[in-house]
Structures are given as C-alpha cells and as structure tokens.
Design an enzyme around this catalytic site. Structure first.
Site, short mmCIF file in Angstrom:
data_model
loop_
_atom_site.label_atom_id
_atom_site.label_comp_id
_atom_site.label_asym_id
_atom_site.label_seq_id
_atom_site.Cartn_x
_atom_site.Cartn_y
_atom_site.Cartn_z
N GLY A 64 0.81 -1.21 0.00
CA GLY A 64 0.00 0.00 0.00
C GLY A 64 0.84 1.26 0.00
CB THR A 65 2.38 3.54 -1.34
OG1 THR A 65 3.04 4.78 -1.14
CG2 THR A 65 2.28 3.26 -2.82
CB THR A 66 -1.17 7.68 -1.60
OG1 THR A 66 -2.10 6.89 -0.85
CG2 THR A 66 -1.96 8.62 -2.51
CG ASP A 97 2.31 7.30 1.38
OD1 ASP A 97 2.39 7.02 0.17
OD2 ASP A 97 2.24 6.44 2.26
CE LYS A 145 6.33 5.99 -0.38
NZ LYS A 145 4.92 5.58 -0.43
#
Length: 211
Positions: free
Chosen positions: A42-44, A59, A73
């Site tokens: 998961g991430t955005t 994020d 990241k």
C-alpha cells in the site's frame, strides 16, 4: 497456411515473464516446495501538470502485508516536455494531466477531479498534490506519515522531503503511568487444542491428489 506475425503490438512484452513464472511454479511444485504467496502492499503516489512543469507527490509509509515501515521513497524522473504518463504492469500507457496510483489512489483522484485546472501556478499545483496525498494518508490504512513532493521543470528537479507533516505527534496533556498490579488477574488457564485432519485421495489422470 497462415504464418505467425512477427509484428509486436504497442506496450511492453511480458511473454518471457509468463514463461518464467510457469517454469518456476512447476520447478517448485515438483520438489514439494510451496509457491510464494502474494503480499498486499500500500501507498499513495500522485502527479499533475502545472504551468511550468510537473509536480509529483508520495507518502512516506511503505506497507507490505503485516509490515509497516516509514521510509523515504525515492522517485527519479526526467522531463523533456510537459507530459505525464502512467504505465500499468500489462504495458498499457495513459497520457493524462493528473494521475494517482496506489491503495490510496481513489481518494487522491477525487481531490484532483474536484480542484485541478489547466496551467496552474507552481504553488497552487504543489498545494493540490499535497492535498491529494494527505487525503490518501487519512483514508487509506496502507498510506501514512509525511508528504514528499518533487517539482520537475525543463531546467531542474527539486526534491521536497517532508514538505507537509500532517501526522506530527503533539505533547500529551498528561503522563499516564500505572503501577504494576493495577489490573488484577483473576485466573490463568492454559488449554491444549487438538487439531484433526481428514485426508481424502481423489484419483486423477496423473495419480492421486490429496484434498
């Protein structure tokens, strides 16, 4: 007889990957080794066009199954023209004025659809990217921590680490400390759990298969 066409369509060719996966799976199963399981991540991550370049955001939370890590990241891009593409694993590409990917992409996309405008100034586009990432952080369990941003123009790239900190810890109003034994244990019981398995063999063309 029609011959196979040597022409390859647009997009990436994943045929070698498909053959490798089939070979790997058969190699492992023939030796009784369980196949690797898929891990939920998961991430955005978002991006949009501005008047003078491209604004990217992400994020700081990286989620893989039960493991949640807050880490930087790194994203590296090169800008030749004001174009923004998203590439899917199957090889298809989409040229769009704004894109969102990751587990928090739906909420982030709603922010762009409601507020993005052509030829936005740098500050307005940057604020919109941060708002989209923040929406993913507050509504998606796989996203979290701070917001990183990246401003890309034809002449330079600017990395903005921790540009927005929506989840900063504040000082607690009181210090809660309880002495040992405050919560009394009434009883302690340990039970042995017995598990029974029934194996039924079903005849197949290659032999017997257990279910």
């Amino acid at each position: 007889m029609a011959s196979a066409s040597a022409h390859k369509g647009a997009g990436f060719d994943f045929s070698n990957e498909v053959r490798y996966v089939r070979f790997r799976n058969s190699f492992l199963t023939d030796r009784g080794i369980p196949l690797p399981k898929a891990t939920s991540t998961g991430t955005t991550i978002v991006g949009c066009l501005s008047k003078d370049g491209i604004i990217l955001g992400a994020d700081r939370r990286a989620t893989a199954g039960p493991i949640v890590v807050t880490m930087p990241k790194q994203m590296l891009f090169r800008c030749h023209r004001l174009q923004l593409f998203t590439i899917h694993p199957r090889g298809s590409t989409y040229k769009l004025p704004y894109v969102t990917v990751g587990s928090g992409s739906l909420t982030a996309m709603a922010v762009f659809e409601a507020n993005w405008k052509p030829n936005m100034e740098r500050t307005d586009a940057l604020d919109l990217v941060c708002a989209a990432i923040s929406a993913g952080i507050f509504t998606d369990l796989g996203s979290g921590s701070n917001v990183d941003a990246c401003v890309i123009t034809a002449s330079h790239t600017e990395m903005l680490r921790d540009y927005v900190k929506p989840n900063e810890r504040v000082q607690k109003e009181r210090t809660y400390k309880f002495r040992r034994g405050t919560t009394e244990i009434k009883n302690d019981e340990i039970r042995a759990l017995a598990v029974e398995e029934d194996i039924t063999y079903i005849p197949t063309a290659r032999g017997r298969r257990a279910t």
